[in-house]
Design an enzyme around this catalytic site. Structure first.
Site, short mmCIF file in Angstrom:
data_model
loop_
_atom_site.label_atom_id
_atom_site.label_comp_id
_atom_site.label_asym_id
_atom_site.label_seq_id
_atom_site.Cartn_x
_atom_site.Cartn_y
_atom_site.Cartn_z
N LYS A 55 40.95 51.31 35.49
CA LYS A 55 39.72 50.51 35.50
C LYS A 55 38.56 51.32 36.07
O LYS A 55 38.71 52.04 37.05
CB LYS A 55 39.95 49.25 36.34
CG LYS A 55 41.09 48.37 35.81
CD LYS A 55 41.50 47.30 36.79
CE LYS A 55 42.14 47.86 38.04
NZ LYS A 55 42.76 46.84 38.90
N THR A 94 33.22 40.61 44.22
CA THR A 94 34.26 41.33 43.49
C THR A 94 35.64 41.12 44.10
O THR A 94 36.58 41.81 43.74
CB THR A 94 33.94 42.83 43.48
OG1 THR A 94 33.79 43.30 44.83
CG2 THR A 94 32.66 43.12 42.71
N GLY A 137 39.15 40.05 44.45
CA GLY A 137 40.19 39.60 43.53
C GLY A 137 40.02 40.01 42.09
O GLY A 137 40.74 39.51 41.22
N THR A 138 39.11 40.93 41.80
CA THR A 138 38.90 41.32 40.40
C THR A 138 40.14 41.98 39.81
O THR A 138 40.52 41.69 38.67
CB THR A 138 37.70 42.27 40.26
OG1 THR A 138 37.84 43.36 41.19
CG2 THR A 138 36.39 41.56 40.54
N GLY A 139 40.78 42.87 40.56
CA GLY A 139 41.97 43.54 40.05
C GLY A 139 43.12 42.57 39.82
O GLY A 139 43.82 42.64 38.80
N CYS A 140 43.31 41.67 40.77
CA CYS A 140 44.36 40.65 40.63
C CYS A 140 44.10 39.80 39.39
O CYS A 140 45.02 39.49 38.62
CB CYS A 140 44.38 39.74 41.85
SG CYS A 140 44.57 40.58 43.44
#
Length: 275
Positions: A176, A209, A211-214
């Site tokens: 990402k 931002t 929790g964006t990856g989760c």
């Protein structure tokens, strides 16, 4: 109606924006039934992670067995695992239960800067979980940490790091680009056969931002649970997280890195009703 089931294996976020809570919200937003195996409790909010309490390994194993003994799990999302022992336990459980469509988000550091994975656990993650994963979704710093190298600064370097991670066993690696510079956020997907694909979205200026990856990895797992092909599941997840970030300022939670808006498609009116 038969609803597909996805399982999240991750830590609990007491502020609700990341971890198990974000995963379950994302599953619900994609009309997927969410089950969970909690591997750690965290004391955190939008400003900081103040404490981490790992769940005993035998209890994590018991949760896994209970879920797979009864539910028809179509996809698995793995997030924060904290310790090498928990990584070993989860890997053993996934092999024992014949898990499929495994999405591994190698969570290492929270948006607030708190470390979520111990240094000695990185090798266990690479050795045990990467080979089991259908897709691994590191951000730029996480990809560099997994490879023990500097963070990639060009798209070609990002693709090179993705290829190096694919060589460790997963079917696909999506790196990402949220930590990169530029007006666009570019994610690079590399598959075991060497195919490359770019996923581009305008970069959104916001501090929300958390929790964006989760959320992205759970959206991919949701697509796989619905039987969508992996590249299309990634494309749909990219669109979903971009819209959730764009709408994040509508959700005024906390005083630090606030959460994204998981239900931006549904909460079109202040009373929560659709127009």
């Amino acid at each position: 109606m038969t609803m597909p089931i996805a399982l999240t294996i991750a830590g609990s976020d007491s502020s609700g924006g990341a971890g198990i809570q974000a995963d379950l919200k994302t599953f619900a937003a994609h009309q997927v039934y969410g089950a969970s195996v909690i591997v750690a409790l965290t004391a955190q909010n939008t400003k900081a992670v103040t404490a981490i309490h790992p769940v005993p390994a035998d209890f994590v194993s018991a949760q896994l067995d209970a879920v797979f003994d009864d539910l028809d799990v179509a996809a698995v999302k793995i997030g924060m695992l904290a310790t090498a022992e928990l990584i070993e336990t989860v890997a053993d459980g996934l092999e024992r239960c014949g898990a499929k469509n495994i999405v591994l988000d190698p969570v290492m550091i929270a948006a607030s800067g708190g470390r979520l994975l111990r240094e000695d656990a990185i090798e266990a993650l690479k050795r045990r979980l990467l080979p089991l994963a259908t897709i691994v979704t590191p951000n730029l710093p996480e990809a560099a940490a997994l490879l023990g190298t500097a963070m990639a600064e060009t798209e070609e370097a990002v693709a090179g790091q993705a290829e190096a991670l694919v060589a460790l066993g997963p079917g696909h690696v999506l790196i990402k680009g949220g930590h990169a510079a530029g007006s666009d956020s570019v994610d690079i997907l590399v598959s075991k056969g060497g195919q490359r694909q770019r996923f581009v979205a305008p970069r959104i200026e916001t501090q929300n931002t958390h929790g964006t990856g989760c959320t992205l990895s759970s959206a991919i797992a949701s697509g796989l649970a619905h039987g969508i092909a992996l590249t299309e599941a990634v494309a749909l997840a990219k669109r979903y997280i971009s819209a959730a970030i764009a709408a994040s300022d509508e959700v005024r939670v906390g005083h630090g890195h606030g959460p994204v808006h998981h239900f931006h498609h549904w909460w079109d009116r202040p009373d929560g009703r659709q127009p």
